[in-house]
Motif scaffolding. Structure first.
Motif, mmCIF file in Angstrom:
data_model
loop_
_atom_site.group_PDB
_atom_site.id
_atom_site.type_symbol
_atom_site.label_atom_id
_atom_site.label_comp_id
_atom_site.label_asym_id
_atom_site.label_seq_id
_atom_site.Cartn_x
_atom_site.Cartn_y
_atom_site.Cartn_z
ATOM 1 N N PRO A 184 0.769 -1.244 0.067
ATOM 2 C CA PRO A 184 -0.139 -0.053 0.018
ATOM 3 C C PRO A 184 0.793 1.254 0.002
ATOM 4 C CG PRO A 184 -0.335 -1.342 2.056
ATOM 5 C CD PRO A 184 0.372 -2.262 0.982
ATOM 6 N N GLN A 185 2.150 1.257 0.699
ATOM 7 C CA GLN A 185 2.863 2.474 0.553
ATOM 8 C C GLN A 185 3.144 3.034 -0.891
ATOM 9 O OE1 GLN A 185 6.404 2.405 3.403
ATOM 10 N NE2 GLN A 185 4.730 3.535 4.700
ATOM 11 N N ALA A 216 -5.985 -3.124 0.931
ATOM 12 C CA ALA A 216 -5.066 -2.452 1.613
ATOM 13 C C ALA A 216 -4.720 -1.375 0.327
ATOM 14 C CB ALA A 216 -4.065 -2.786 2.122
ATOM 15 N N TYR A 219 -7.461 0.926 -0.591
ATOM 16 C CA TYR A 219 -7.604 1.996 0.390
ATOM 17 C C TYR A 219 -6.535 2.934 0.107
ATOM 18 C CZ TYR A 219 -7.198 4.946 4.575
ATOM 19 O OH TYR A 219 -7.151 6.027 5.430
ATOM 20 N N ARG B 188 -7.926 5.325 10.288
ATOM 21 C CA ARG B 188 -7.342 6.555 9.955
ATOM 22 C C ARG B 188 -7.668 7.738 10.770
ATOM 23 N NH1 ARG B 188 -3.473 9.575 9.130
ATOM 24 N NH2 ARG B 188 -2.871 10.193 7.272
ATOM 25 N N TYR B 219 -2.661 -0.883 7.588
ATOM 26 C CA TYR B 219 -2.088 0.146 6.998
ATOM 27 C C TYR B 219 -2.545 1.584 7.098
ATOM 28 C CZ TYR B 219 -0.907 3.198 3.053
ATOM 29 O OH TYR B 219 -0.928 4.368 2.236
ATOM 30 N N ALA B 220 -3.765 1.634 7.319
ATOM 31 C CA ALA B 220 -4.474 3.249 7.873
ATOM 32 C C ALA B 220 -3.825 3.754 9.140
ATOM 33 C CB ALA B 220 -5.963 2.834 7.816
ATOM 34 N N VAL B 222 -0.877 2.570 10.283
ATOM 35 C CA VAL B 222 0.448 2.959 10.018
ATOM 36 C C VAL B 222 0.492 4.402 9.325
ATOM 37 C CG1 VAL B 222 2.516 2.396 8.539
ATOM 38 C CG2 VAL B 222 1.583 0.543 9.806
ATOM 39 N N GLU B 223 -0.197 4.847 8.737
ATOM 40 C CA GLU B 223 -0.284 6.067 8.015
ATOM 41 C C GLU B 223 -0.350 7.142 9.161
ATOM 42 O OE1 GLU B 223 0.909 6.077 4.702
ATOM 43 O OE2 GLU B 223 -0.560 7.449 4.253
#
Lengths: 304, 304
Positions: A184-185, A216, A219, B188, B219-220, B222-223
């Motif tokens: 995702p990054q 992921a 998103y 998020r 992931y959200a 992590v962001e």
């Protein structure tokens, strides 16, 4: 007022051509109709490829003719691999074609026996002709994140392709994670750069769920402003030339997630479960959305 | 220099207590050792609950004693539901305890027969004692995003709990998506707000994969800067009192995604596959990571 995300179901093309069961024209029409009944706004119905190379796609012309005869209203798309495919699609009255562009030499050689640059020239020729013919063109960039043969894709290559094809008049560019290798990054960074340069309107993404990161990645792209996604009913899909690739992100899962996030998709989740069941019955191999057990339970409770 | 993400494997507790097979103390030790061998930096080893209520957790004291006797070096955690559990954990030499705090009355009533506020008071009493005893405390906020009984959780309730427990000296606060209902935009937003107020150092997240959004939610978070996650070997897990909840995010998947994103986790993916195999063999029901087929193929190729 909630924003809209446009989902294109590619199951009848990307899905069916990558599983062992060869469906009849009648069965393919049944699946396309079931997907349309859910309210999915666009469907990739088939590809005009050599029936010898891809037996599952033999009779795509008949599928389009039958849909025409039935005054099918959902916008449809055909994948074309080359000029011959383009001509067949045009003869069948196709209004939108998807062409594959390659972001690596390894994948271009494996799929079409050309370098990335040679394949690009062929595709630009077809694009020019399609513009004259008034046919919409979607250019799908294969291995936009990683290639199973050449490794990680240089984002600069993808940026160049997007800029060149938009300048040449392509209606949409789709970044395809052909082997389901993107994280995702990486998706967030590439899509943010592209949206900053070109806006989001003409950009889409196409993810596979091989490493479980499909949603992921969706998103991450949504965060960058992307509002167009390919997905496949019941998670059908894969790529016969990509070692380790598995199915596309399931329409079942992506529709549920996007709706839960407040986006309009136009999709009726109850009917979607029926279309997903049908895809599983017809192929015997479609996994079904990963949220399907939960979603079916939830929908059953809503009805009670 | 790459950043570190700290993964806590909760499989031996959250996983084992929510699947039918009751493992012996010996088997539980085998699983804990296999997880430690991968380099997982923290393990939730068991809970000090009534063996009548949760037969799978009977003998947790023996598990801790055996680990002590073997001079086990990986930091371990015990879940405690109440003062009695706390006292048992302290007697067993536990250095870090996890306590559950509730973000809804419905879940508090169902789990401990108290209101959210009553349960909070009990937990704050234990926290005070633990501080005096020099025992580290993790407060896990159940249903931090959605409750199966009360619906969507008000983010203000979660923010209040976090602020109150940090002020009272809790070492970490973990936001638990107990029923796997959170979507990434929600994650998020809540995590970004909390990190802005308190920094990320003492905050963690705990996701379940019920609706297939587990990795998207990781992931959200992590962001937003979150660098602590619970996960469960081979995706073991669930919640017996939460209708529709399924397993935790698999350590297999989260370790692979985070490492692919460039984070250090300290985890050896090859050994992780062995631990995952063991979890599947011991329980018969652990699904295995969703990326496991791919990951095993990839690792096999690396060795060749």
């Amino acid at each position: 007022m909630s924003e809209t995300v446009v989902i294109t179901d590619v199951g009848p093309r990307d899905g069916l051509q990558n599983q062992p069961q060869v469906l009849s024209v009648e069965q393919r029409l049944q699946l396309v109709n079931a997907i349309a009944d859910c309210g999915v706004p666009q469907i990739e119905v088939g590809s005009f490829v050599s029936p010898k190379a891809v037996p599952a796609m033999a009779g795509t012309g008949q599928v389009f003719s039958a849909l025409d005869a039935a005054e099918f209203v959902t916008p449809t798309i055909a994948l074309i691999p080359n000029m011959k495919g383009y001509e067949l699609a045009r003869e069948s009255g196709v209004k939108t074609v998807t062409m594959v562009v390659y972001a690596s030499d390894g994948m271009a050689q494996k799929n079409v026996g050309m370098s990335m640059a040679e394949a690009e020239l062929v595709t630009l020729d077809i694009l020019k002709l399609a513009k004259e013919d008034g046919i919409e063109v979607i250019a799908t960039i294969a291995v936009a994140f990683e290639c199973p043969f050449d490794g990680a894709t240089d984002p600069a290559v993808v940026k160049n392709i997007v800029a060149k094809f938009l300048a040449a008049g392509a209606d949409q560019l789709v970044l395809a994670d052909t082997v389901g290798a993107a994280h995702p990054q990486q998706v967030r960074e590439l899509t943010a750069t592209l949206v900053a340069s070109h806006g989001a309107e003409q950009l889409g993404c196409h993810f596979h769920d091989t490493r479980a990161m499909g949603l992921a990645n969706v998103y991450a792209a949504v965060e960058s402003g992307i509002r167009r996604f390919d997905s496949s009913i019941a998670g059908l899909g894969g790529c016969p030339f990509s070692p380790g690739a598995s199915g596309n992100v399931a329409t079942d899962d992506i529709a549920m997630m996007l709706q839960q996030m407040g986006f309009k998709t136009g999709i009726d989740l109850g009917k979607l479960m029926q279309a997903s069941d049908l895809a599983q019955r017809l192929t015997g191999t479609a996994p079904g959305g990963r949220s399907k057990t939960w979603l079916q339970g939830y929908l059953a409770k809503q009805v009670d």
